[in-house]
Structures are given as structure tokens and as C-alpha cells.
Scaffold this active site. Structure first.
Site, PDB file in Angstrom:
ATOM      1  N   LYS A   6       0.754  -1.311  -0.097  1.00  0.00           N
ATOM      2  CA  LYS A   6      -0.022   0.036   0.059  1.00  0.00           C
ATOM      3  C   LYS A   6       1.023   1.334  -0.285  1.00  0.00           C
ATOM      4  O   LYS A   6       0.398   2.077   0.561  1.00  0.00           O
ATOM      5  CB  LYS A   6      -0.893   0.105   1.237  1.00  0.00           C
ATOM      6  N   ASP A  44      -5.579  -5.068  10.272  1.00  0.00           N
ATOM      7  CA  ASP A  44      -6.859  -4.576  10.185  1.00  0.00           C
ATOM      8  C   ASP A  44      -8.020  -5.403   9.936  1.00  0.00           C
ATOM      9  O   ASP A  44      -9.036  -5.047  10.379  1.00  0.00           O
ATOM     10  CB  ASP A  44      -6.766  -3.384   9.174  1.00  0.00           C
TER      11      ASP A  44
END
Length: 470
Positions: free
Chosen positions: A175, A210
Site C-alpha cells: 500500500k 486491520d
């Protein structure tokens, strides 16, 4: 759910495009290139299941299937106040979470934008930034971190090979992050060192992916929750796995008979066996900071979808089939076509595609687009978006099949992320694909429930469980 249901795609059939025959043929070719048939979905699902089993059997598999050390399910009756931070994409989120029992929570939080240089600088500098944000947040909340040790759940949305609930080694960055001095190191320990240097009495009680956080946050409210999925800047999933189906587990006896597995499914099919990778995807991959890694994520995630559309459009410009062969300085920049533009274009129902025109001309600087140009761009967005949702459904279907969920009562998949929340019809398209695979009654076996910003709450729930001897 309301955000998903209020933004409907304004569909455009290929035969409605007012362009010439060559332009229409180009769109038909693209449709064939990006189509994921039901048979292709089945092939992908079968390969996904096989890769999941490899990851559960041994370390080093493409789909890592990382044991999270989270073994219990919250009852929803737990109480207490805990800190949580969430580092994943654009922002760092710092939260103070009060668990009030009966599935009720109250959260105070603040977001801090992570400066781009810190994403590729030294890991120590990133940890110091996080510590400074925690310090500022506690000051703003009126919490004195010198009075007592505060328990912190650290949501760290990157692949970490855990060795304990609050210890592990970073496997690789994703990311857009590429901090030096971090691969193979323990991010929780590095953050703890930074907190100690700044004299903050904050203990990193758990390091949480997450998706694990999203799962646990929703499980505090709904005990039928079996899976947490992120469809945002990146993508990943976590689910409850039986301990006797994790042959590689070497952590000893656990309190429960199941553990949350962090799948790290973004790396699925990095070998390029079954995913429908196009030349446009290959261009994106080649120019990314992690070429040949995380191809599944690159086909379905918010960080990449707009760039795929831009690559397709550039190929048509080069063939003089779009914008009369002209681009713009802005459109020629990597990442300039944001995935948010796709959402705007997908719901543009005006006869002249006025919003599409605004994006292309006013924002991206392309001059004098024709209606055919705008229709073609709209079609490209739709093809890329539908493919992303159908490929996302393949991952969900693999977990459902592996866990034999069709034989159980309805389960909940907690979902979070900008793509599933804001991209029009994303969840509906996933559900349609699942019905093709499992039949029309599949929505009686699985429901998608939004868990917005759930990873912070989930990290606090896990910190609570650790503090109470999970």
C-alpha cells in the site's frame, strides 16, 4: 449499508456508444478481456482454497494464512477503556475506546495524515511520528499517560509473522509504504521503543492486522461474525479457523479451539496461474513499488483501480480511438486518475455525461471530449469495477467453501474500506457472483455488514482480551 445502496450504477450498453465501428469493436474487445465468467470464478475459487490449505500447512506460502494469536470471541459484555491506533493507508487514526457492555461502545478519535516522505523514510522516524500523534491525542483528550500504563492495540495493516500477540516480524510492505530498516524487524517493539524514549506510559498490548480488528470489532456487537474483510486502499481478510486445521501452529496449547487467521490474501496467485491479468494490469504492476507482488490486491483495490482505467485509456489514445489521440499533462501522470473518479463516472446518468465531462476536462485537462469519448471512459470504469467486485467475491467464496458455511446458520462478514463503502454496486455485484456459485439462497447464509473504521475498535477489543488474560 445506506452508502452502498444510494449510489447506483447508471449502466451503458455497448450498443449505445455513439462512436465509430472501430471504437465499438475496441469496447467489445475490452469487455471480453475483463469479463470473469462463472466458470472462471469457479477455477479461481478452487485455486484459492488450495492456496489457503498450503498457507495453513507451512510458512512461506503465497497466501500466508498467519495465525493472529487471537483465540477468543468477545461476549459483548466486557467493559473498560483502551487505546488503539490504526496505521494502514493514508492516515494514522488514534482512538480512545470505552467498552460499555451490551455490545455498546463509545469512541473518541483523531486522524493524522501520514506525510509521504515518512512512508519511504526510516522506520524509526515513522514510529516517532506515531508516538508524537499519540502524545498529542492524549493531551487533547485530557488523559494523563503518566498516571497509569495505558493498554494499546496497534492495528498494523501489513504482513507480519506474529510470534506472540504483541510480537512479530514485518514480512513486506504494501500500500505504498517502503520504510527502511523495518523488514524482518518487530514493528510493535520499534513503536514501544519510541514510546519509551518519549516517556509515554503506553504499552503495546497487541499488534493487530486491520482485518482481524474489523472482525473483532463487529464480533463485539454480533457473535455471528466469522470474517472481517477490507476493501479499501488495499484488501485483505481474516476469519475464524479451527485449531485442528492449522498444521503449522507451533505456539502450544490455546484456551479455545479456534483462532483468527490473517489470510494476507492480497498475494493470492502471484504465480499468475488463474487470475485474468491483462496487459494494462501488467503495466500497473511493472510501474508499482512492489512489482510481481500482491497481484490480487492490484486487481481489486482502491489504490489501483483508477490507474488500471488510465492505462486502458492511454492504450486507446495511442490507437487514436479516444480523445482523438490527444492526452494531457495531468492525465499522463501515474495515479492521476483516482478511483473516486470512477465512482463519479459510474453514477453519471445525465444524457450528455456532464459529470464525466467535468472529471475529464476540468480536473484532468483533456480538451473537448466527445460524447463517444465519455461513453467509452464510462464503459472502461464499469468493466474494471465489475471485475474487481467479482474477483473479490471469489475470495469470499473460497472461505465459505473451506469453512463449509453453506451447511451452517447465517454468518456475518464484517466489511470496511472505501471501495465497499463508496464504489457503486460493489457489494451487490459480489452477491450476484456468489449466487452464481452457490445458488440464489446464498444471501441466507452470508450477510455483509459495514464495520466502518472497525479496525480501531477491534484493536481495543483485543487489547482488552489480552489485559484480561485471553
Amino acid at each position: 449499508m445506506s452508502a452502498w445502496l444510494s449510489r447506483k450504477v447508471s449502466s451503458l450498453a455497448l450498443n449505445e456508444i455513439v462512436g465509430n465501428d472501430e471504437q465499438k469493436q475496441a469496447m467489445k474487445d475490452l469487455q471480453n478481456e475483463f469479463e470473469v465468467t462463472t466458470d472462471k470464478l469457479r477455477t479461481i475459487v478452487n485455486q484459492f482454497i488450495a492456496e489457503m490449505k498450503k498457507g495453513l500447512e507451512h510458512n512461506g506460502a503465497t497466501v500466508a494464512m498467519i495465525p493472529s494469536y487471537v483465540t477468543g470471541r468477545p461476549t459483548g459484555m466486557e467493559t473498560g477503556t483502551y487505546l488503539a491506533i490504526d496505521l494502514g493507508g493514508t492516515n494514522l487514526r488514534v482512538c480512545q475506546v470505552s467498552l460499555n457492555g451490551n455490545g455498546e461502545v463509545s469512541i473518541q478519535q483523531q486522524k493524522y495524515r501520514v506525510p509521504e516522505p515518512l512512508k519511504v523514510g526510516e522506520m524509526r522516524a515513522l514510529c516517532d511520528f506515531i508516538s508524537d500523534c499519540i502524545d498529542s491525542f492524549l493531551t487533547e483528550m485530557g488523559t494523563d499517560p503518566m498516571e497509569q500504563v495505558l493498554q494499546l492495540g496497534f492495528t498494523f495493516s501489513f504482513p507480519v509473522n506474529l510470534t506472540a500477540i504483541n510480537r512479530g516480524n514485518l514480512m513486506q510492505w504494501t500500500k505504498g509504504f517502503a520504510c527502511a530498516g523495518a523488514i524482518g524487524k518487530d514493528p510493535a517493539l520499534m513503536l514501544q521503543d519510541s514510546l519509551r524514549r518519549k516517556n509515554l506510559k503506553v504499552r503495546v498490548a497487541a499488534i493487530v492486522n486491520d482485518t482481524v480488528g474489523t472482525l473483532m470489532a463487529h464480533a463485539y456487537r454480533d457473535r455471528s461474525t466469522f470474517m472481517g474483510i477490507i476493501f479499501g486502499t488495499g484488501t485483505n481478510a481474516a476469519y475464524y479457523e479451527r485449531m485442528d486445521r492449522i498444521p503449522k501452529w507451533e505456539g502450544g496449547q490455546t484456551k479455545g479451539d479456534e483462532m483468527v487467521i490473517n489470510m494476507e490474501w492480497g498475494a493470492f496467485d502471484d504465480e499468475r496461474r488463474v487470475l485474468p491479468v491483462t496487459v494494462h494490469d501488467n503495466k500497473l504492476d511493472r510501474e508499482s513499488i512492489n512489482p510481481r507482488f500482491h497481484i490480487y490486491e492490484k486487481l481489486i483495490s482502491g489504490m489501483y483501480l483508477g490507474e488500471i482505467v488510465r492505462n486502458v485509456a492511454l492504450s486507446l489514445i495511442d490507437r487514436f480511438l479516444l480523445f482523438n489521440g490527444f492526452s494531457s499533462a495531468e492525465f499522463n501522470k501515474q495515479w492521476s486518475f483516482e478511483t473516486a473518479y470512477m465512482s463519479t463516472i459510474e453514477i453519471d446518468a445525465s444524457s450528455d455525461l456532464d459529470e464525466t465531462k467535468r472529471v475529464l476536462e476540468s480536473i484532468l485537462g483533456i480538451t473537448k471530449t466527445t460524447l463517444a469519448d465519455r461513453q467509452m471512459v464510462k464503459t472502461i470504469c464499469h468493466l474494471v469495477g465489475v471485475r474487481a467486485a467479482r474477483l473479490s467475491a471469489a475470495g469470499v467464496a473460497a472461505v465459505m467453501s473451506h469453512c463449509d458455511l453453506l451447511q451452517k446458520d447465517c454468518c456475518t462478514a464484517a466489511v470496511d474500506g472505501s471501495v465497499v463503502e463508496f464504489y457503486p454496486n460493489f457489494s451487490e455485484t459480489m452477491t450476484k457472483a456468489l449466487k452464481e456459485l452457490f445458488g440464489e439462497d446464498v444471501d441466507k447464509k452470508i450477510k455483509f455488514a459495514p464495520s466502518r473504521d472497525g479496525s480501531g475498535l477491534g484493536a481495543a477489543v483485543i487489547a482488552m482480551q489480552v489485559s484480561k488474560g485471553m
